[in-house]
Design a protein around this motif. Structure first.
Motif, short mmCIF file in Angstrom:
data_model
loop_
_atom_site.label_atom_id
_atom_site.label_comp_id
_atom_site.label_asym_id
_atom_site.label_seq_id
_atom_site.Cartn_x
_atom_site.Cartn_y
_atom_site.Cartn_z
N ALA A 185 -7.63 -8.63 8.14
CA ALA A 185 -7.46 -9.30 6.81
C ALA A 185 -6.29 -9.89 6.50
CB ALA A 185 -8.17 -8.61 5.71
N VAL A 186 -5.22 -8.86 6.71
CA VAL A 186 -3.91 -9.13 6.33
C VAL A 186 -3.30 -10.30 7.36
CG1 VAL A 186 -1.50 -8.23 6.60
CG2 VAL A 186 -3.37 -7.14 5.65
N ALA A 187 -3.67 -10.27 8.58
CA ALA A 187 -3.29 -11.33 9.64
C ALA A 187 -3.63 -12.63 9.18
CB ALA A 187 -3.69 -10.73 10.91
N ALA A 188 -4.86 -12.66 8.97
CA ALA A 188 -5.48 -13.81 8.44
C ALA A 188 -4.90 -14.58 7.22
CB ALA A 188 -7.09 -13.46 8.08
N GLU A 191 -1.42 -15.62 8.13
CA GLU A 191 -1.44 -16.99 8.90
C GLU A 191 -1.59 -17.99 8.07
OE1 GLU A 191 -4.08 -18.62 12.49
OE2 GLU A 191 -4.55 -16.86 11.87
N VAL A 192 -2.34 -18.09 6.86
CA VAL A 192 -2.08 -19.35 6.18
C VAL A 192 -1.21 -19.23 4.79
CG1 VAL A 192 -4.83 -19.90 6.60
CG2 VAL A 192 -4.53 -18.17 4.91
N GLN A 193 -0.19 -18.43 5.06
CA GLN A 193 0.73 -18.16 3.86
C GLN A 193 0.34 -17.61 2.66
OE1 GLN A 193 2.90 -21.83 4.20
NE2 GLN A 193 3.97 -21.15 6.15
N ILE A 194 -0.78 -16.83 2.57
CA ILE A 194 -1.19 -16.12 1.41
C ILE A 194 -0.47 -14.86 1.07
CG2 ILE A 194 -2.96 -15.42 0.15
CD1 ILE A 194 -3.54 -17.99 0.35
N PRO A 195 0.36 -14.70 -0.14
CA PRO A 195 1.03 -13.53 -0.17
C PRO A 195 0.30 -12.16 -0.28
CG PRO A 195 0.86 -14.68 -2.15
CD PRO A 195 0.02 -15.47 -1.17
N VAL A 196 0.55 -11.39 0.61
CA VAL A 196 0.08 -9.94 0.70
C VAL A 196 0.93 -8.96 0.18
CG1 VAL A 196 -0.95 -8.26 2.03
CG2 VAL A 196 -1.76 -10.55 2.55
N ALA A 197 0.76 -8.52 -0.98
CA ALA A 197 1.74 -7.38 -1.66
C ALA A 197 1.78 -6.26 -1.07
CB ALA A 197 1.65 -7.37 -2.99
N GLY A 198 0.82 -5.69 -0.46
CA GLY A 198 0.65 -4.37 0.24
C GLY A 198 -0.62 -3.85 0.39
N THR A 199 -0.97 -2.35 0.89
CA THR A 199 -2.03 -1.84 0.91
C THR A 199 -1.74 -0.54 0.41
OG1 THR A 199 -1.06 -0.54 2.95
CG2 THR A 199 -1.96 -3.09 3.30
N GLU A 229 0.81 -0.27 12.49
CA GLU A 229 0.31 -1.58 12.40
C GLU A 229 0.60 -2.66 11.06
OE1 GLU A 229 -3.67 -2.39 14.31
OE2 GLU A 229 -3.41 -0.27 15.22
N LEU A 230 0.71 -1.72 10.01
CA LEU A 230 1.14 -2.31 8.63
C LEU A 230 2.47 -2.13 8.19
CD1 LEU A 230 -2.59 -1.93 7.14
CD2 LEU A 230 -1.59 -3.88 7.80
N GLY A 231 3.44 -1.71 8.97
CA GLY A 231 4.58 -1.11 8.73
C GLY A 231 5.69 -2.24 7.86
#
Length: 335
Positions: free
Chosen positions: A255-258, A261-269, A301-303
């Motif tokens: 999900a993070v990669a997807a 890839e479309v430049q959506i900001p993922v703030a964290g997990t 993997e999410l470092g």
């Protein structure tokens, strides 16, 4: 992670059963405690937000604490409202003899794949783009990946939908050209100078077709505004909740990669249900060894993302009192 609660829009997602609804509710409590006006929204058909707050929630915001409101959007009600609006729009230009067949198609559409999602996306788009919102922060409790990627593609997909819808209209060719001309490029809004007839690209259409074009253009503009808001890291953040187990890790990494890839900001997990250090016994010791391997995998993997953790609680989370305690944990974790 404190800046996450200072944004205007926060999506909390993750695999089913990892605790994203609980985290959404606790984050809302924490933000309200800091003086923000917060709305937490559930779009899950199997609503559990009301269960977590131990309050009955509905389709309109309900005040639960000073500065905190919550609501559960009813997907079935959204479909009915959505199809009613579509049918009303079709009546404006469809020939009377076509209406019986169109209404039959609308009845079939209620059960069609994607109808519920389209209705929810339109409701969410209106919610997050409202200029007169009473809320500083909107927290959306949902699995965001599929919804968001579809939202990003909707403006372009509507071109094909429009062509099919107007296939039997004598003005379909002219209207199709107009709509194609007015479809903005990615990240840009539609500029339609209706006030100046000499510059109005719809001026050559008859009144009925012109009205349809205005409606379709306004819907496109709505989705483009929502898309720009979602893509803006200054306004929007995505937080993925996962547990230290194999399947939640795999799904979160994908999900993070997807989104990236479309430049959506993922703030964290947020790693939920980590076994507390003080827990003892042979069974928990074995589980802790397995958990340590998964936590190491998450770090690998999410470092590149923040990865705060929440402990596994000894009780279920239900009611404002335990949510206040969970908000304390979140604050200690850096939120």
């Amino acid at each position: 992670m404190k800046e996450l609660l200072e944004k205007r829009l926060l999506w909390v997602g993750g695999k089913g059963g990892v605790g994203k609804t609980t985290v959404s509710a606790a984050l809302a409590v924490l933000a309200a405690r800091r003086g923000q006006r917060v709305l937490v929204v559930s779009t899950d058909p199997a609503h559990s937000l009301g269960d977590v707050f131990d309050r009955e929630l509905g389709d309109v915001p309900r005040r639960l604490l000073p500065g905190l409101e919550a609501m559960e959007i009813d997907p079935d009600a959204e479909v009915e409202s959505y199809l009613t609006r579509v049918t009303q729009q079709m009546r404006r230009y469809a020939a009377p003899e076509m209406m019986k067949e169109l209404e039959r198609q609308m009845r079939l559409t209620r059960q069609s794949p994607g109808t519920q999602e389209a209705a929810l996306l339109e409701r969410l788009s209106r919610l997050i783009t409202a200029e007169d919102s009473d809320h500083d922060l909107i927290i959306i409790d949902t699995a965001p990946t599929g919804h968001t990627l579809r939202l990003l593609s909707l403006p372009e997909a509507m071109v094909a939908w429009t062509d099919g819808l107007l296939a039997h209209s004598r003005k379909s060719e002219e209207l199709g050209k107009v709509l194609s001309h007015l479809t903005p490029k990615r990240g840009r809004d539609v500029a339609t100078p209706f006030d100046d007839p000499q510059e109005d690209p719809l001026s050559d259409l008859d009144e009925r077709t012109r009205d349809v074009a205005r409606t379709l253009i306004e819907r496109r503009r709505l989705f483009h505004r929502a898309r720009r808001c979602i893509e803006d890291a200054g306004q929007t953040g995505f937080l993925f909740v996962l547990t230290p187990e194999r399947l939640p890790i795999l799904e979160t990494v994908r999900a993070v990669a997807a989104l990236e890839e479309v430049q959506i900001p993922v703030a964290g997990t947020l790693v939920n249900r980590v076994i507390p250090a003080q827990a003892d016994g042979d069974f928990l010791s074995a589980r802790r060894e397995q958990e340590a391997r998964y936590l190491e995998r998450i770090d690998t993997e999410l470092g590149h993302l923040p990865r705060p953790r929440l402990p596994w609680l000894p009780t279920d989370v239900q009611g404002l009192e335990i949510l206040e305690s969970l908000a304390d944990y979140l604050e200690d974790a850096g939120f």
